[in-house]
Enzyme design. Sequence first.
Site, PDB file in Angstrom:
ATOM      1  N   ASP A 170      47.442  -4.655  15.223  1.00 29.24           N
ATOM      2  CA  ASP A 170      46.432  -5.055  16.201  1.00 29.24           C
ATOM      3  C   ASP A 170      46.163  -3.878  17.124  1.00 29.24           C
ATOM      4  O   ASP A 170      47.029  -3.019  17.313  1.00 29.24           O
ATOM      5  CB  ASP A 170      46.924  -6.251  17.031  1.00 29.24           C
ATOM      6  CG  ASP A 170      46.946  -7.549  16.237  1.00 29.24           C
ATOM      7  OD1 ASP A 170      46.115  -7.701  15.322  1.00 29.24           O
ATOM      8  OD2 ASP A 170      47.774  -8.419  16.543  1.00 29.24           O
TER       9      ASP A 170
ATOM     10  N   ASP B 198      40.540 -10.169  12.800  1.00 26.28           N
ATOM     11  CA  ASP B 198      40.558 -11.319  13.709  1.00 26.28           C
ATOM     12  C   ASP B 198      39.163 -11.626  14.243  1.00 26.28           C
ATOM     13  O   ASP B 198      38.790 -12.790  14.411  1.00 26.28           O
ATOM     14  CB  ASP B 198      41.502 -11.064  14.887  1.00 26.28           C
ATOM     15  CG  ASP B 198      42.947 -10.883  14.462  1.00 26.28           C
ATOM     16  OD1 ASP B 198      43.332 -11.394  13.393  1.00 26.28           O
ATOM     17  OD2 ASP B 198      43.696 -10.217  15.207  1.00 26.28           O
TER      18      ASP B 198
END
Length: 165
Positions: free
Chosen positions: A113, A129
């Site tokens: 991330d 995402d």
Amino acid sequence: MIIWYCLMTLAIVAADQGVKLWAVRALGPGGSMGLIPGVFHLTYAENRGAAFSILEGRLGFFVAVTVAMVGLLLYMAVKGYIRGSFGKLATVFIIGGALGNLTDRLCRGYVVDLFDFRLIHFAIFNVADVFITIGGVMLAVYFIFLEGKNLEESGDGNQEPESRP
């Protein structure tokens, strides 16, 4: 038309993996770069769970759920439960994002991330995402507002409504 949906899915996975590869190389563990200091940073993070790191350490569970959800979405699209460009694009977004994160889980054992909105203390997330979230909202809009209308207009639920000038 199926080729275009496959190419879009592959493009989403490639974009996601490219950005993550950049994050691994440029930021590395613990690295962060403030694009708008105190508001938006690119921060390397290894997520071994789901959103907000829930269910951390359940790799097998996430792989199984991802494969099942991708399979279900493909089944629904092939069987005509998801029709029209809007519904199919939503499906492509979700599948592309899911496969991007699945690639991380299978190759790294965790998801990389990097998008870090510090102003609102939101979870750090990635390109996959974003596509999963946008696709999920689009699919909800499709089923709530569009799919039922398509069934009513077609009369039997098996045909696309006729085009109107």
